[in-house]
Design an enzyme around this catalytic site. Structure first.
Site, PDB file in Angstrom:
ATOM      1  N   LYS A 120       0.814  -1.222   0.000  1.00 44.69           N
ATOM      2  CA  LYS A 120       0.000   0.000   0.000  1.00 44.69           C
ATOM      3  C   LYS A 120       0.843   1.265   0.000  1.00 44.69           C
ATOM      4  CE  LYS A 120      -4.313  -1.899   1.335  1.00 44.69           C
ATOM      5  NZ  LYS A 120      -5.381  -2.073   2.299  1.00 44.69           N
ATOM      6  N   LYS A 199      -6.418 -12.466  -5.403  1.00 48.37           N
ATOM      7  CA  LYS A 199      -7.387 -12.840  -4.368  1.00 48.37           C
ATOM      8  C   LYS A 199      -8.672 -12.041  -4.580  1.00 48.37           C
ATOM      9  CE  LYS A 199      -6.855  -9.688  -0.502  1.00 48.37           C
ATOM     10  NZ  LYS A 199      -6.804  -9.482   0.921  1.00 48.37           N
ATOM     11  N   LYS A 202     -12.707  -6.439  -3.172  1.00 49.33           N
ATOM     12  CA  LYS A 202     -13.607  -5.442  -3.740  1.00 49.33           C
ATOM     13  C   LYS A 202     -12.864  -4.462  -4.647  1.00 49.33           C
ATOM     14  CE  LYS A 202     -17.234  -2.198  -2.811  1.00 49.33           C
ATOM     15  NZ  LYS A 202     -17.482  -0.954  -2.100  1.00 49.33           N
TER      16      LYS A 202
HETATM   17  P1  AMP Z   1     -11.266  -6.954   4.511  1.00 50.24           P
HETATM   18  O1  AMP Z   1     -12.450  -6.791   3.621  1.00 50.24           O
HETATM   19  O2  AMP Z   1      -9.969  -6.837   3.774  1.00 50.24           O
HETATM   20  O3  AMP Z   1     -11.357  -6.129   5.776  1.00 50.24           O
HETATM   21  O4  AMP Z   1     -11.285  -8.467   4.988  1.00 50.24           O
HETATM   22  C1  AMP Z   1     -12.139  -8.956   5.962  1.00 50.24           C
HETATM   23  C2  AMP Z   1     -11.794 -10.376   6.296  1.00 50.24           C
HETATM   24  O5  AMP Z   1     -11.987 -11.219   5.148  1.00 50.24           O
HETATM   25  C3  AMP Z   1     -10.330 -10.569   6.727  1.00 50.24           C
HETATM   26  O6  AMP Z   1     -10.272 -11.535   7.754  1.00 50.24           O
HETATM   27  C4  AMP Z   1      -9.669 -11.091   5.485  1.00 50.24           C
HETATM   28  O7  AMP Z   1      -8.560 -11.894   5.784  1.00 50.24           O
HETATM   29  C5  AMP Z   1     -10.796 -11.918   4.842  1.00 50.24           C
HETATM   30  N1  AMP Z   1     -10.656 -11.970   3.381  1.00 50.24           N
HETATM   31  C6  AMP Z   1     -10.739 -10.923   2.516  1.00 50.24           C
HETATM   32  N2  AMP Z   1     -10.578 -11.323   1.237  1.00 50.24           N
HETATM   33  C7  AMP Z   1     -10.374 -12.669   1.283  1.00 50.24           C
HETATM   34  C8  AMP Z   1     -10.138 -13.688   0.289  1.00 50.24           C
HETATM   35  N3  AMP Z   1     -10.098 -13.416  -1.005  1.00 50.24           N
HETATM   36  N4  AMP Z   1      -9.986 -14.959   0.720  1.00 50.24           N
HETATM   37  C9  AMP Z   1     -10.043 -15.266   2.034  1.00 50.24           C
HETATM   38  N5  AMP Z   1     -10.252 -14.360   3.005  1.00 50.24           N
HETATM   39  C10 AMP Z   1     -10.425 -13.082   2.651  1.00 50.24           C
END
Ligand code: AMP
Ligand code: TRP
Length: 337
Positions: A120, A199, A202
């Site tokens: 980032k 991965k 969004k």
């Molecule tokens: P975030 O939206 O980045 O705050 O992610 C929220 C939760 O979802 C965190 O625990 C991330 O590790 C998990 N997470 C987000 N994207 C993925 C993905 N593609 N695969 C598995 N876990 C995810």
């Protein structure tokens, strides 16, 4: 049961999610599904981390709406406020104070080595110190509840390692107090996006939302990348390299998987038909989420009530921890002199 005995009876869990506005399949399989499963066995604190989210570029004007939407999604997947504490991070300002206390022991070198920071920080000409400190606030989120376990996706492994280091360093200096929390990472690992490459995220536009309706699910799945060597409908496919097949293994009824695999290899079922089955599985999985979300959207006062009660409960615990941490660090002149 009073609060103290309740806290000692079960192990404590904390997890956090940013108010991005959308919960996608990766968040659900990677993290939120575990939140739901852990509610009975552990005392769970779940936080919508708006103070982390302000590091992004999203418009502050819709942060309140994104926060409420995230609460709706979390409740819709089955997180139950009767069995856990759901709250918004900024409603418990004690997190921020503990983060400052931790800043006095967190090594800059370790923070600079965080993969997320390295990625980032490239986007900035002048890097905000908050980006570097992001994992210190995360450590405070976790340790202020003296959590033993943290259900997160695979991408958070490194931040959890750092949280453990901070706990260890602080304890070494001020006396054993914080546990070294364990990351609980689901076997599914990192869920790939519908582009079949990065991965699911969004910001990459490769997601399928857990609140999508039938049409929305199909709109996303229709575009999913399959085996690139499969050009014509009856070309034999390779399920082992196909992301649609990986997703089938995660969400489609296990009894259907052998047929899906065989017909792909034989070239007797085309990718579009195969995607239809996947879309059906997802629509079925998401149906109860959509129903609950619809109810909550039309009853926002219910959601506010949950978050307000959650913040009160979280603050009780957070205040206690912060008082102890302050005292051990000598921030107590009023009572000491
Ligand atoms: P975030 O939206 O980045 O705050 O992610 C929220 C939760 O979802 C965190 O625990 C991330 O590790 C998990 N997470 C987000 N994207 C993925 C993905 N593609 N695969 C598995 N876990 C995810
Ligand atoms: N950094 C996490 C993410 O991007 C969100 C988060 C903030 C978090 N504080 C937390 C996760 C505490 C677990 C525990 O997904």
């Amino acid at each position: 049961m009073n609060k103290t005995s309740e806290r000692t009876a079960r192990k404590t869990v904390l997890s956090g999610i940013q108010p991005t506005g959308e919960v996608h399949l990766g968040n659900y399989l990677g993290a939120l599904r575990q939140w739901v499963h852990m509610q009975d066995e552990y005392e769970c604190f779940y936080s919508i981390v708006d103070l982390h989210a302000i590091l992004g570029e999203d418009d502050p004007a819709d942060l309140p709406a994104r926060t409420l939407d995230m609460a709706i999604s979390i409740l819709a997947v089955g997180v139950d406020p009767e069995r856990c504490t759901l709250f918004v991070q900024s409603d418990v300002p004690e997190h921020v104070e503990l983060a400052w206390l931790f800043n006095t022991v967190a090594p800059v070198g370790d923070l600079e080595r965080m993969t997320q920071y390295k990625d980032k920080s490239k986007r900035y000409e002048s890097i905000p110190v908050g980006l570097l400190n992001y994992p210190v606030l995360q450590a405070a989120d976790i340790l202020i509840y003296r959590a033993d376990a943290v259900p997160v996706g695979d991408d958070q492994r490194q931040h959890l390692e750092l949280t453990r280091d901070i706990a260890r360093k602080w304890n070494a200096r001020y006396g054993e107090y914080f546990p070294e929390p364990e990351a609980i990472i689901p076997e599914v690992g990192r869920i790939k996006g519908l582009d079949g490459k990065a991965k699911m995220s969004k910001s990459l536009g490769n997601t399928v939302s857990i609140l999508a309706d039938e049409e929305g699910v199909w709109e996303s799945i229709r575009r999913a990348v399959t085996d690139p060597q499969r050009v014509r409908r009856d070309d034999p496919g390779r399920p082992e390299v196909c992301n649609v097949f990986s997703l089938h293994q995660l969400v489609t009824d296990a009894s259907l998987i052998p047929d899906i695999e065989e017909q792909c290899r034989a070239g007797t079922r085309g990718c579009v038909d195969c995607k239809r089955i996947l879309a059906d599985s997802l629509v079925r999985e998401f149906a109860p989420f959509r129903e609950r979300a619809e109810h909550l959207r039309t009853h926002p006062a219910e959601v506010r009530g949950v978050l307000e009660a959650g913040a009160d409960r979280a603050r009780d615990v957070a205040r206690e921890t912060l008082a102890e941490a302050r005292s051990r660090m000598g921030i107590k002149w009023r009572s000491a002199l």
